[in-house]
Design a protein around this motif. Structure first.
Motif, PDB file in Angstrom:
ATOM      1  N   ASN A  48       0.411   3.208   3.935  1.00 27.43           N
ATOM      2  CA  ASN A  48       0.046   4.735   3.591  1.00 27.43           C
ATOM      3  C   ASN A  48       1.170   5.636   4.463  1.00 27.43           C
ATOM      4  O   ASN A  48       1.346   5.609   5.619  1.00 27.43           O
ATOM      5  N   GLY A  49       1.468   6.645   3.768  1.00 29.63           N
ATOM      6  CA  GLY A  49       2.337   7.721   4.172  1.00 29.63           C
ATOM      7  C   GLY A  49       3.714   7.460   4.597  1.00 29.63           C
ATOM      8  O   GLY A  49       4.408   8.106   5.111  1.00 29.63           O
ATOM      9  N   ALA A  50       4.176   6.131   4.049  1.00 29.26           N
ATOM     10  CA  ALA A  50       5.637   5.780   4.248  1.00 29.26           C
ATOM     11  C   ALA A  50       6.673   6.615   3.214  1.00 29.26           C
ATOM     12  O   ALA A  50       7.808   6.489   3.570  1.00 29.26           O
ATOM     13  N   GLY A  51       6.014   7.114   2.321  1.00 30.56           N
ATOM     14  CA  GLY A  51       6.943   7.955   1.282  1.00 30.56           C
ATOM     15  C   GLY A  51       7.102   7.337   0.029  1.00 30.56           C
ATOM     16  O   GLY A  51       7.833   7.850  -0.823  1.00 30.56           O
ATOM     17  N   LYS A  52       6.258   6.272  -0.416  1.00 32.28           N
ATOM     18  CA  LYS A  52       6.544   5.514  -1.553  1.00 32.28           C
ATOM     19  C   LYS A  52       6.153   6.542  -2.567  1.00 32.28           C
ATOM     20  O   LYS A  52       6.879   6.598  -3.675  1.00 32.28           O
ATOM     21  N   SER A  53       4.972   7.274  -2.778  1.00 30.89           N
ATOM     22  CA  SER A  53       4.612   8.068  -3.715  1.00 30.89           C
ATOM     23  C   SER A  53       5.454   8.983  -4.040  1.00 30.89           C
ATOM     24  O   SER A  53       5.823   9.604  -5.127  1.00 30.89           O
ATOM     25  N   THR A  54       6.040   9.631  -2.973  1.00 28.24           N
ATOM     26  CA  THR A  54       7.036  10.783  -3.161  1.00 28.24           C
ATOM     27  C   THR A  54       8.062  10.444  -3.811  1.00 28.24           C
ATOM     28  O   THR A  54       8.733  10.730  -4.760  1.00 28.24           O
ATOM     29  N   LYS A  57       7.387   9.711  -7.669  1.00 22.77           N
ATOM     30  CA  LYS A  57       7.337  10.990  -8.314  1.00 22.77           C
ATOM     31  C   LYS A  57       8.976  11.604  -8.404  1.00 22.77           C
ATOM     32  O   LYS A  57       9.085  12.476  -9.374  1.00 22.77           O
ATOM     33  N   GLY A 226       9.145   7.596   5.760  1.00 21.03           N
ATOM     34  CA  GLY A 226      10.082   8.195   4.557  1.00 21.03           C
ATOM     35  C   GLY A 226      11.674   7.582   4.928  1.00 21.03           C
ATOM     36  O   GLY A 226      12.334   8.341   4.223  1.00 21.03           O
TER      37      GLY A 226
END
Lengths: 268, 361
Positions: A48-54, A57, A226
């Protein structure tokens, strides 16, 4: 088709070069580069927070990258919205599936892309093609006239994936698709993913569950804080190695990622 | 040295800072919602099937309509006379036209509570227009233009200023009625030219023109909602605005069209009201929204948007029209009629909520 035979020489359909993203002063992504080829499943893993969703998108056209560029079949593209990305052949199966519960399967498959004949929607063609698309999927649906709210989780997944096929996408991004499903339904969705790959599509699977996607992925990209911690071909790697990448990142990345994250925020 | 940043500090864990987000200024596109999963049904046992209760809820309004018709036909010798049926038709014409607009708004997931005051101000504008010496057709055109303006302001408040449509239209309806009161100084203004009255009450094959307009609007509405791309987009925008937007549907344009359609239909209702009454009055159609909502909800148009059939609204309108007429014919005290109307409204809301809960299961 076994994953070992996966197409490593397919055409590069999508390439990201040096993608970076800042939200105000907070850096979410830095220097993310990778490509994905026709007939390949690329899993993007990370805590979680590794930057996958960003990252997803940005690929889907929902965010602008702050740095870097996206190339589709070698041509640089700037997306001003999700619709432009999907018109370039990159479609996203959203985590919430983005289905209209009250409408039937066919209306959802052709949502925003309804065929027209003169003044009217070409219902006959929509229902016929919807039938064809669904008969090509391994997951069976009772009828294309059933509203979504009557379908099971796996059947909804099939509709959401079918819609991507209607748009003619050849790069398909799937965001945490199996996270909410039981073991059996997950396996059915992963079978759909393998079917897509075998038909020559490129599939990008986002997940934080390595066990679930390991057997389906041809290559695995690990995000850490990230950045790309590493890209591995599944047959030349191991679950152990991937887990280490997820948890610790790349061995040499620790010293230089000072500009990531909270340090900028501390000034405020 | 390894970065001390904890994973929780990332923007994608829910604390997404506003800067850089492009499409999130729309409430429906809040990325937080993307992570919400659609409600799941318990597996295959319900997949693709509707229960008997669902089917009954589906047909209930037609059963009620036929039942009431038979009941009043048996209870009152006057009910089935041609004259009385024409009365029912004339009485439901305006409510029915308003309900057609409200149906479209509700399918799009919105509510328009300006329709009653819209009727009032349009009747006033028509009366004043004729009073100032304009020919009747031109005065009617002014009235319809007022409807367009009201629809445009509703859209502005709801889409641009982003106020909830219930609050926005409720507040704006008070403004509209205020303007109508100012324009008329609180007086009812008679139509100085009888041609609108003659037109509205004229009969073609012994059907009044107002009823013919009602029928035409429902046929057009049914075609638009069922067979055109705009209609499909109204359903999908009401059912899931975020998904519709992500599929490339311009939902703000859909909302604009919906509020214009609702307001123009209300303006048509205002013109017919002026013709029926022979005057324009600032207090006309006071509280009409609730009759209209009762009819629409009785017809099973969901409150949550994305579902409903306009022909069922017409059935709901007729149920209420026949109920009002029948109670009057049976000389039921008007206070009790008021009670009956309220009870039917409550029943309609309960029915709507029940069928929605069944779908959400």
């Amino acid at each position: 088709m076994s994953p070992e035979m996966a197409n490593q020489d397919g055409e590069v359909l999508l390439e990201a070069r040096g993608i970076g993203k800042l939200f105000g002063h907070v850096r979410a992504l830095k220097d993310v580069s990778f490509d994905v080829r026709a007939g390949e499943v690329l899993a993007i893993l990370g805590d979680n927070g590794a930057g996958k969703s960003t990252l997803i998108k940005i690929l889907a056209g929902a965010y602008d990258p702050t740095e870097g560029a996206i190339f589709v079949r070698g041509v640089e593209k700037v997306f001003s919205g999700p619709r432009e990305a999907s018109d370039s052949g990159i479609a996203t199966v959203y985590q919430d599936l983005a289905l209209v519960e009250t409408r039937d399967v066919a209306a959802n498959l052709f949502l925003g892309r309804e065929y027209r004949r003169g003044l009217f929607v070409d219902r006959r063609r929509i229902y016929r093609e919807a039938q064809q698309i669904l008969s090509g999927l391994t997951l069976r649906l009772p009828s294309v006239r059933v509203p979504i709210y009557l379908l099971s989780g796996g059947q909804r997944q099939a509709v959401a994936i079918g819609r991507v096929l209607v748009g003619g996408a050849d790069v398909i991004i799937m965001d945490e698709q199996t996270a909410a499903l039981g073991v059996q339904e997950s396996e059915r969705v992963l079978q759909l993913v393998r079917d897509l790959r075998d038909s020559g599509k490129a599939v990008i699977l986002i997940s934080h569950n390595l066990q679930q996607v390991w057997q389906t992925a041809d290559r695995v990209l690990v995000m850490h804080l990230g950045r790309v911690a590493g890209i591995r071909t599944r047959t030349q790697s191991s679950i152990d190695e991937i887990v280490k990448l997820i948890v610790y990142g790349a061995d040499d990345s620790g010293a230089e990622d000072d500009d990531l994250g909270t340090d900028v925020k501390d000034e405020q | 040295m390894r970065s001390t940043r904890s994973p929780e500090a990332s923007p994608e864990n829910g604390g997404a800072p506003g800067a850089g987000l492009r499409i999130t200024d729309l409430g429906v596109l809040n990325p937080q919602r993307w992570f919400k999963r659609s409600p799941e049904l318990p597996g295959a046992e319900r997949a693709g099937r509707t229960s008997i209760v669902d089917r009954f809820l589906d047909l209930g309004i037609y059963v009620a309509l036929v039942g009431l018709f038979i009941f009043f036909a048996a209870a009152s010798p006057y009910f089935l006379t041609q004259r009385n049926l024409l009365n029912v038709g004339a009485a439901v014409a305006v409510t029915g036209i308003l309900a057609a607009g409200m149906t479209i708004a509700l399918i799009a997931g919105q509510l328009d509570l300006t329709v009653g005051s819209n009727v009032a101000i349009v009747s006033v504008v028509v009366a004043l227009g004729i009073g100032h010496g304009f020919p009747t057709p031109l005065a009617v055109l002014f009235g319809l233009l007022v409807g367009v303006v009201i629809g445009a302001i509703n859209t502005l408040l709801i889409v641009k200023v982003r106020i909830n449509s219930i609050i926005a239209t409720l507040a704006f309806s008070i403004v509209i009625r205020g303007v109508a009161l100012i324009l008329t100084d609180g007086q009812v203004k008679p139509l100085l030219d009888p041609s609108l009255q003659n037109f509205v009450s004229a009969q073609i094959f012994s059907v009044p023109v107002s009823v013919l307009i009602l029928i035409a609007i429902y046929i057009l509405g049914w075609i638009m909602l069922t067979f055109t791309k705009s209609g499909w987009h109204i359903y999908s925008t009401g059912g899931n605005p975020s998904a519709s937007l992500r599929s490339g549907i311009k939902i703000n344009r859909v909302y604009f069209g919906v509020f214009i359609a609702t307001a123009v239909l209300a303006a048509v209702g205002g013109v017919i009201t002026a013709g029926n009454a022979g005057s324009g009055g600032p207090a006309y159609a006071n509280g009409a929204e609730f009759d209209v909502l009762t009819a629409v909800l009785l017809g099973g148009i969901g409150l949550a948007g994305g579902s409903g059939r306009i022909q069922r609204t017409l059935a709901g309108v007729l149920v209420i029209g026949i109920l009002n007429n029948g109670l009057t014919l049976m000389s039921v005290n008007t206070y009790y009629q008021q009670l009956a109307r309220g009870a039917v409204f409550v029943l309609a809301v309960v029915l709507a909520a029940t069928s929605e809960r069944r779908k959400a299961r």
